[in-house]
Design an enzyme around this catalytic site. Structure first.
Site, PDB file in Angstrom:
ATOM      1  N   PRO A   1      -7.626  78.483  38.672  1.00 26.43           N
ATOM      2  CA  PRO A   1      -7.004  79.713  39.195  1.00 26.43           C
ATOM      3  C   PRO A   1      -6.904  80.868  38.197  1.00 26.43           C
ATOM      4  O   PRO A   1      -5.817  81.289  37.808  1.00 26.43           O
ATOM      5  CB  PRO A   1      -5.613  79.219  39.624  1.00 26.43           C
ATOM      6  CG  PRO A   1      -5.311  78.116  38.661  1.00 26.43           C
ATOM      7  CD  PRO A   1      -6.628  77.439  38.393  1.00 26.43           C
ATOM      8  N   CYS A   2      -8.055  81.406  37.809  1.00 26.89           N
ATOM      9  CA  CYS A   2      -8.042  82.557  36.908  1.00 26.89           C
ATOM     10  C   CYS A   2      -7.407  83.776  37.568  1.00 26.89           C
ATOM     11  O   CYS A   2      -6.985  84.709  36.884  1.00 26.89           O
ATOM     12  CB  CYS A   2      -9.452  82.869  36.409  1.00 26.89           C
ATOM     13  SG  CYS A   2     -10.662  83.176  37.701  1.00 26.89           S
TER      14      CYS A   2
END
Length: 279
Positions: A246-247
């Site tokens: 989850p950048c």
């Protein structure tokens, strides 16, 4: 996900872009609906079906003030590993099911010469994705505008690999991350091409809970490189697994959401959607 649902996301993305571009004017429901060529009633219904909240509520979730409040609330407990045990039901985070493995030096240097990669295309709440896997795990997930470009980008990452357009169980398991009920999700293994530094950064991203946010500086602290915020940002920008790693949950220390490899509007949409799911 149907073509109609994907069209709805395109409309919602356009609406979100209008909202964020005209935030200071606080556009009305009528104004936003006009931008996507829908009646206010129809637009609000579609938006609520997609996000689970009204456009007005969604605006709150994606505002700078919300980002700042999330950072303040999480503080030093952002990477609290206690969250990784004893969770069940719909509150269970998909991050708990993910394990990450780097490719061998040979696989890394030889551009995937001996890799067999299965790939396919799928609809997500945020548009079309390319998803690919090796026998060891998931190696690529990317939001794309069309299939031809998506395959080209995948082959740029592993130019010497052998490719088969085929859906396998690894891909099926990974796509379950978009479901609201996590109880049926099997463990997802990632097989990634990256340097040791990149792998450390990507692994740290997996610890950011759904609905929460972190900063580049916090990630640098987490991996023991407090002065490497810029290098961390570069590694985050090279993340090969959209959404699952989850950048999108990493923002600037000022509270501004910042850029995103797969379009900043999509990042805004994902952050707001996740916050709405938690709510």
């Amino acid at each position: 996900m149907s073509g109609q649902e994907n069209l709805n996301y395109d409309r919602i993305a356009k609406a979100i872009d209008h909202i964020t571009s005209n935030f200071k004017e606080q556009p009305s429901l009528d104004e936003i609906a006009e931008q996507v060529h829908l009646s206010p009633y129809h637009f609000q219904r579609i938006f609520k079906e997609w996000a689970g909240v009204t456009p007005k509520q969604f605006l709150k979730y994606t505002s700078v003030q919300h980002a700042k409040s999330l950072l303040k609330e999480t503080g030093a407990t952002l990477f609290d590993t206690a969250m990784e045990t004893g969770l069940s039901g719909t509150s269970r985070l998909h991050d708990l099911f993910v394990s990450l493995e780097g490719m061998t030096p040979g696989e890394y240097k030889n551009d995937g010469e001996n890799l067999v990669i299965n790939y396919s295309y799928a609809r997500s709440p945020f548009g079309l994705v390319t998803i690919a896997s090796t026998q060891k795990g998931l190696c690529h997930v990317a939001f794309i505008e069309d299939e031809e470009k998506g395959l080209y980008e995948l082959k740029q990452q592993f130019p010497k690999a052998t490719y088969h357009q085929r859906v396998d169980q690894t891909q099926v398991n990974a796509l379950m991350i978009f479901a609201n009920d996590w109880r049926q999700i099997s463990e997802i293994k990632l097989h990634l091409k990256g340097t040791d530094f990149q792998l450390k950064v990507w692994e740290s991203l997996l610890k950011i809970p759904k609905g929460k946010l972190s900063t580049y500086g916090s990630i640098a602290e987490e991996i023991g490189k407090p002065k490497a915020s810029r290098a961390v940002g570069t590694a985050i920008g090279s993340n090969p697994i959209a959404y699952l790693i989850p950048c999108h949950r990493v923002i600037q220390s000022s509270g501004q959401l910042g850029g995103y490899r797969w379009n900043p509007t999509r990042k805004t949409a994902i952050i707001g959607w996740e916050a709405a799911q938690i709510e």
